[in-house]
Scaffold this motif. Structure first.
Motif, PDB file in Angstrom:
ATOM      1  N   ARG A  41      40.026  63.928  52.467  1.00 52.99           N
ATOM      2  CA  ARG A  41      39.977  64.607  51.168  1.00 52.99           C
ATOM      3  C   ARG A  41      41.343  64.598  50.507  1.00 52.99           C
ATOM      4  O   ARG A  41      42.369  64.538  51.178  1.00 52.99           O
ATOM      5  N   ALA A  42      41.355  64.709  49.187  1.00 47.18           N
ATOM      6  CA  ALA A  42      42.598  64.732  48.422  1.00 47.18           C
ATOM      7  C   ALA A  42      43.318  66.064  48.670  1.00 47.18           C
ATOM      8  O   ALA A  42      42.692  67.115  48.729  1.00 47.18           O
ATOM      9  N   GLU A  95      46.311  61.765  44.179  1.00 39.94           N
ATOM     10  CA  GLU A  95      45.535  61.949  45.417  1.00 39.94           C
ATOM     11  C   GLU A  95      44.038  61.970  45.124  1.00 39.94           C
ATOM     12  O   GLU A  95      43.252  61.373  45.852  1.00 39.94           O
ATOM     13  N   ARG A  96      43.645  62.669  44.053  1.00 42.56           N
ATOM     14  CA  ARG A  96      42.225  62.748  43.703  1.00 42.56           C
ATOM     15  C   ARG A  96      41.690  61.358  43.329  1.00 42.56           C
ATOM     16  O   ARG A  96      40.571  60.998  43.705  1.00 42.56           O
ATOM     17  N   ARG A  98      42.897  58.489  44.432  1.00 46.82           N
ATOM     18  CA  ARG A  98      42.836  57.733  45.679  1.00 46.82           C
ATOM     19  C   ARG A  98      41.558  58.081  46.432  1.00 46.82           C
ATOM     20  O   ARG A  98      40.834  57.203  46.899  1.00 46.82           O
ATOM     21  N   TYR A  99      41.273  59.373  46.530  1.00 47.43           N
ATOM     22  CA  TYR A  99      40.081  59.814  47.257  1.00 47.43           C
ATOM     23  C   TYR A  99      38.808  59.273  46.599  1.00 47.43           C
ATOM     24  O   TYR A  99      37.913  58.773  47.283  1.00 47.43           O
TER      25      TYR A  99
END
Length: 116
Positions: A41-42, A95-96, A98-99
Motif C-alpha cells: 500500500r502507498a 506513492e499513491r 506508484r501503488y
C-alpha cells in the motif's frame, strides 16, 4: 443508588473488552488471507515523514519507549511548517500513483486470481 452505579461501571468495562478481542480476531483472519505478492500500500505523508525522522528521534531519545518515540514523531509532524508538509504530501502523491500503477499491473497479470 450505589448498586446501580456499580452495575453501569461493570457493563462499561465489559463493553470495552469485547470490541478489542473481536478486532484482533478479525485482523488476524484478514492478514492471513493477504497475497504476499500483492503491491504494498502507498505510504501516507505522515509515514514518509516518520520514516525519515525515526533514526534521529531514536538517537535523541535512546532510553525512550516505542510509544514515547511515536509521540515525539507525531508532535514533530503537527509542528512541521507548510513547506515540509508540502514536500511529504508530494511524496505521498507519488506513492499513491506508484501503488495504483502496480495494482493495475498486478490485476492484469491475474496473480490475485491465482492466490484466491
Amino acid at each position: 443508588g450505589g448498586g446501580g452505579g456499580g452495575a453501569a461501571g461493570g457493563s462499561a468495562k465489559r463493553g470495552k473488552a469485547a470490541p478489542k478481542s473481536s478486532k484482533s480476531a478479525t485482523a488476524k483472519k484478514a492478514s492471513s488471507a493477504k497475497d504476499p505478492n500483492a503491491p504494498k500500500r502507498a505510504l501516507t505523508a505522515y509515514f514518509l515523514f516518520a520514516n525519515d525522522r525515526r533514526a534521529q528521534v531514536t538517537l535523541d531519545m535512546p532510553d525512550a519507549t516505542f510509544g514515547d518515540r511515536s509521540r515525539a514523531l507525531s508532535q514533530a509532524w503537527k509542528q512541521a511548517d507548510a513547506d515540509t508538509r508540502q514536500r511529504y504530501e508530494a511524496l505521498a502523491a507519488a506513492e499513491r500513483e506508484r501503488y495504483a500503477r502496480q495494482m493495475a499491473e498486478y490485476k492484469e497479470s491475474g496473480a490475485q486470481d491465482a492466490f484466491a
